[in-house]
Design an enzyme around this catalytic site. Structure first.
Site, PDB file in Angstrom:
ATOM      1  N   TRP A 154       0.752  -1.373   0.506  1.00 18.63           N
ATOM      2  CA  TRP A 154       0.187  -0.464  -0.170  1.00 18.63           C
ATOM      3  C   TRP A 154       0.497   1.458   0.271  1.00 18.63           C
ATOM      4  CZ3 TRP A 154       1.602   2.067   4.383  1.00 18.63           C
ATOM      5  CH2 TRP A 154       2.364   1.322   5.311  1.00 18.63           C
ATOM      6  N   GLU A 254      11.364  -7.503  -3.106  1.00 17.45           N
ATOM      7  CA  GLU A 254      11.701  -6.622  -2.399  1.00 17.45           C
ATOM      8  C   GLU A 254      10.933  -5.536  -0.755  1.00 17.45           C
ATOM      9  OE1 GLU A 254      12.351  -3.538  -0.603  1.00 17.45           O
ATOM     10  OE2 GLU A 254      11.157  -2.177  -2.067  1.00 17.45           O
ATOM     11  N   CYS A 288      10.346   1.703   2.174  1.00 18.70           N
ATOM     12  CA  CYS A 288      10.934   0.920   2.523  1.00 18.70           C
ATOM     13  C   CYS A 288      12.687   1.299   1.701  1.00 18.70           C
ATOM     14  CB  CYS A 288      11.695  -0.045   1.633  1.00 18.70           C
ATOM     15  SG  CYS A 288      10.967   0.264  -0.566  1.00 18.70           S
TER      16      CYS A 288
HETATM   17  P1  NAD Z   1       2.588  -6.805   6.463  1.00 21.50           P
HETATM   18  O1  NAD Z   1       3.677  -7.217   7.272  1.00 21.50           O
HETATM   19  O2  NAD Z   1       1.420  -7.085   7.300  1.00 21.50           O
HETATM   20  O3  NAD Z   1       1.933  -6.356   5.127  1.00 21.50           O
HETATM   21  C1  NAD Z   1       2.700  -5.650   4.247  1.00 21.50           C
HETATM   22  C2  NAD Z   1       2.505  -6.351   2.931  1.00 21.50           C
HETATM   23  O4  NAD Z   1       2.486  -7.810   2.743  1.00 21.50           O
HETATM   24  C3  NAD Z   1       1.127  -5.505   2.422  1.00 21.50           C
HETATM   25  O5  NAD Z   1       0.855  -5.387   1.464  1.00 21.50           O
HETATM   26  C4  NAD Z   1       0.230  -7.152   2.486  1.00 21.50           C
HETATM   27  O6  NAD Z   1      -1.314  -7.461   2.477  1.00 21.50           O
HETATM   28  C5  NAD Z   1       0.854  -8.079   2.583  1.00 21.50           C
HETATM   29  N1  NAD Z   1       1.171  -9.830   3.339  1.00 21.50           N
HETATM   30  C6  NAD Z   1       0.568 -10.177   4.137  1.00 21.50           C
HETATM   31  N2  NAD Z   1       0.570 -11.275   4.283  1.00 21.50           N
HETATM   32  C7  NAD Z   1       0.454 -11.729   3.302  1.00 21.50           C
HETATM   33  C8  NAD Z   1       0.540 -12.683   2.659  1.00 21.50           C
HETATM   34  N3  NAD Z   1       0.789 -13.927   3.957  1.00 21.50           N
HETATM   35  N4  NAD Z   1       0.365 -13.265   1.140  1.00 21.50           N
HETATM   36  C9  NAD Z   1       0.368 -12.136   0.663  1.00 21.50           C
HETATM   37  N5  NAD Z   1       1.338 -10.733   0.872  1.00 21.50           N
HETATM   38  C10 NAD Z   1       0.771 -10.629   2.386  1.00 21.50           C
HETATM   39  O7  NAD Z   1       2.960  -5.171   7.319  1.00 21.50           O
HETATM   40  P2  NAD Z   1       1.996  -3.832   7.012  1.00 21.50           P
HETATM   41  O8  NAD Z   1       2.182  -3.767   8.606  1.00 21.50           O
HETATM   42  O9  NAD Z   1       0.762  -4.071   6.445  1.00 21.50           O
HETATM   43  O10 NAD Z   1       2.926  -2.698   6.680  1.00 21.50           O
HETATM   44  C11 NAD Z   1       4.370  -2.903   7.752  1.00 21.50           C
HETATM   45  C12 NAD Z   1       5.663  -3.761   7.199  1.00 21.50           C
HETATM   46  O11 NAD Z   1       5.438  -4.368   6.143  1.00 21.50           O
HETATM   47  C13 NAD Z   1       6.895  -2.542   7.460  1.00 21.50           C
HETATM   48  O12 NAD Z   1       6.832  -2.955   8.949  1.00 21.50           O
HETATM   49  C14 NAD Z   1       7.984  -2.936   6.253  1.00 21.50           C
HETATM   50  O13 NAD Z   1       8.082  -3.788   6.434  1.00 21.50           O
HETATM   51  C15 NAD Z   1       6.394  -4.251   5.372  1.00 21.50           C
HETATM   52  N6  NAD Z   1       6.018  -3.691   3.937  1.00 21.50           N
HETATM   53  C16 NAD Z   1       7.445  -2.606   3.498  1.00 21.50           C
HETATM   54  C17 NAD Z   1       7.580  -2.569   2.224  1.00 21.50           C
HETATM   55  C18 NAD Z   1       7.896  -2.233   0.998  1.00 21.50           C
HETATM   56  O14 NAD Z   1       7.849  -1.107   0.043  1.00 21.50           O
HETATM   57  N7  NAD Z   1       9.317  -3.384   1.043  1.00 21.50           N
HETATM   58  C19 NAD Z   1       6.305  -1.750   1.471  1.00 21.50           C
HETATM   59  C20 NAD Z   1       4.946  -2.203   2.752  1.00 21.50           C
HETATM   60  C21 NAD Z   1       5.002  -2.665   4.273  1.00 21.50           C
END
Ligand code: NAD
Length: 482
Positions: A154, A254, A288
């Site tokens: 997101w 990533e 990130c």
């Molecule tokens: P999260 O780990 O719950 O989710 C991160 C992303 O992964 C979301 O888009 C979510 O829909 C997706 N996701 C979660 N579980 C999944 C699964 N089993 N299969 C497929 N997709 C799945 O965390 P959050 O609260 O949404 O975001 C915070 C954390 O996520 C941050 O601490 C950061 O590390 C990471 N993040 C990283 C990026 C990046 O650009 N690398 C982007 C968004 C979030």
């Protein structure tokens, strides 16, 4: 500026058709005022099976088209994204909360990435290698890997899908994209550009759903030959495990970072502190490659912190459509609780609060720009990705010492260093363990350069020539005269 309207039909896009009705939905919330602005339909198992079948048929069509014909369609999609940037940027600002200027910038820069890959797809060169036999050719060819399952988050809800989808399509692959449920309409508006550009049905499919269920369903399918994911390290490892156990599928991952920022005592403290304070808080630190752990050399530590706090305390937070606003809210409520927990833990470890440390008393997920000083390496924020507007500062004595501290984590996405000395610049760029390094610069991404991490921050790179290679496999042919 007057608020514009959040008005775009969001649905699942499967085999060239939009599906909305008759499914469970999830509310879409505007982070700037916590109001429900829409609902996103969640894919059923039948929807996912249809998307897989469409991707299989779409791959058969798309991979057999000429690279030039594919390029023309992708280029048309890029042009439509530029034309519709205002719509795409506005939807993004409503759903994610980012400032409208940032939404517009992301819409245009995403279109630039799509255009770049349209062109790059025509350069998927192989080679002819001289061999041991006369009357024989040794051909090395690059061919598309097959249908791709892509999972995007997101925080950059158009740019991340754009670079993943554009690279896969340019390579000749079809895609099932599961985009973020928090920000569905702006991604759907991007997909619509590909549809209107004439992409054949099934080549690009868009689904939303319960993330763990969707990823398991797609990755375990025999149809899918490669998996792309941008998100957190734990989720990335889980998906990589599924991909390995179900066909050893190709991966592009990533997975977030913990970017060290090193400021040496010969840097321009005033300029660098001002630039970093503005950059850090603009999207509430939810990137990130966001500058994360600030290591400042002893002689300039106090002056740097003072200037940084001065700039950060003057930043005006507000919604995307307010005037004179410098920084946006966090994208969702769970990140507010996470920010509070990082601050509390750092204070318990002996850090001092120099600014912020609380949410704002207004509707919306606003968290005050927060600065923590003298933070020990044992605090959680020095070890886990904060993904929020909280900055920890620590001082260092020598470049050798700070390199060891910068490299001590398993993250290796971005790193930044500021120095007035060429010798130190070389020492720092040689010594930092990261996939992307900014020396006296914050600009570490663009369509033409690889974006990716080392260590646990990822596998492979997006963007650049590497971004295309991620969706190609190598085929060798020894062709002799019969
Ligand atoms: P999260 O780990 O719950 O989710 C991160 C992303 O992964 C979301 O888009 C979510 O829909 C997706 N996701 C979660 N579980 C999944 C699964 N089993 N299969 C497929 N997709 C799945 O965390 P959050 O609260 O949404 O975001 C915070 C954390 O996520 C941050 O601490 C950061 O590390 C990471 N993040 C990283 C990026 C990046 O650009 N690398 C982007 C968004 C979030």
């Amino acid at each position: 500026m007057q608020p514009r309207s959040y008005d775009f039909p969001t649905g699942l896009f499967i085999n060239g058709e939009w599906r909305c009705e008759g499914r469970d939905t999830q509310p879409v919330v505007n982070p700037a005022n916590e109001q429900v602005i829409g609902h996103v339909p969640l894919a059923t198992q039948a929807d996912l099976d249809d998307a897989l079948a469409a991707a299989a048929a779409g791959f058969a069509t798309w991979s057999r088209m000429s690279a030039a014909a594919r390029a023309a369609i992708i280029e048309k999609a890029a042009a439509l994204m530029h034309e519709r940037a205002e719509l795409i940027g506005t939807l993004m600002s409503f759903e994610h909360g980012k400032l409208l200027a940032d939404g517009l910038q992301e819409a245009h820069s995403s279109a630039d990435i799509v255009k770049w890959f349209a062109e790059e797809g025509r350069r998927a060169y192989g080679r002819i290698v001289p061999g041991p036999l006369a009357n024989s050719r040794q051909l090395v060819m690059k061919v598309p890997v097959g249908p791709v399952a892509a999972f995007t988050p997101w925080n950059f809800p158009v740019r991340i899908p754009a670079r993943t989808v554009a690279a896969a399509l340019a390579a000749g692959c079809s895609v099932v994209l599961k985009a973020a449920e928090e920000t569905p309409a702006c991604t759907a508006a991007m997909v619509r550009c590909f549809q209107d550009a004439g992409l054949p049905p099934g080549v690009l499919n868009l689904v939303f759903g319960v993330p763990a269920q969707v990823s398991e369903h797609l990755i375990t399918s025999d149809v899918i030959k490669a998996v792309a994911f941008t998100g957190s390290i734990p989720v990335g490892k889980h998906l990589a495990g599924l991909a390995a156990a179900n066909g050893l599928k190709k991966l592009v991952m990533e997975l977030g970072g913990h970017a060290p920022v090193i400021v040496c005592d010969d840097a321009d403290v005033e300029r660098v502190a001002t630039m970093l304070a503005k950059a850090k808080f603009r999207q509430a630190g939810q990137a990130c490659i966001s500058p994360t752990r600030f290591y400042i050399q002893e002689a300039v530590y106090e002056a740097f912190v003072e200037r940084f706090v001065q700039v950060a305390s003057g930043l005006r937070l507000g919604s995307a459509f307010e005037v004179d606003v410098d920084a946006s809210p966090m994208a969702n409520a769970r990140r507010l609780a996470a920010a509070d927990a990082f601050v509390k833990d750092a204070l318990e470890h002996g850090a001092r609060l120099a600014l912020g440390g609380h949410r704002l008393e207004r509707p919306g997920y606003f968290y005050a720009p927060t600065v923590l000083v003298d933070v020990p390496e044992t605090a959680r924020i020095m070890n886990e990705e904060p993904f929020g507007p909280v900055v920890p500062f620590s001082s260092f004595k020598t470049v050798e010492e700070v390199l060891a501290r910068a490299n001590r984590l398993n993250y290796g996405l971005a790193a930044y260093a500021f120095t007035g000395s060429d010798r130190r610049a070389l020492e720092l760029s040689n010594g930092l363990e990261a996939g992307m390094i900014g020396i006296n610069s914050m600009l570490v991404s663009g369509p033409e350069v690889p974006f990716g991490g080392v260590k646990e921050s990822g596998i492979g790179s997006e963007n650049g020539v590497e971004g295309l290679q991620a969706y190609l496999v190598t085929k060798f042919v020894q062709q002799a005269v019969s």
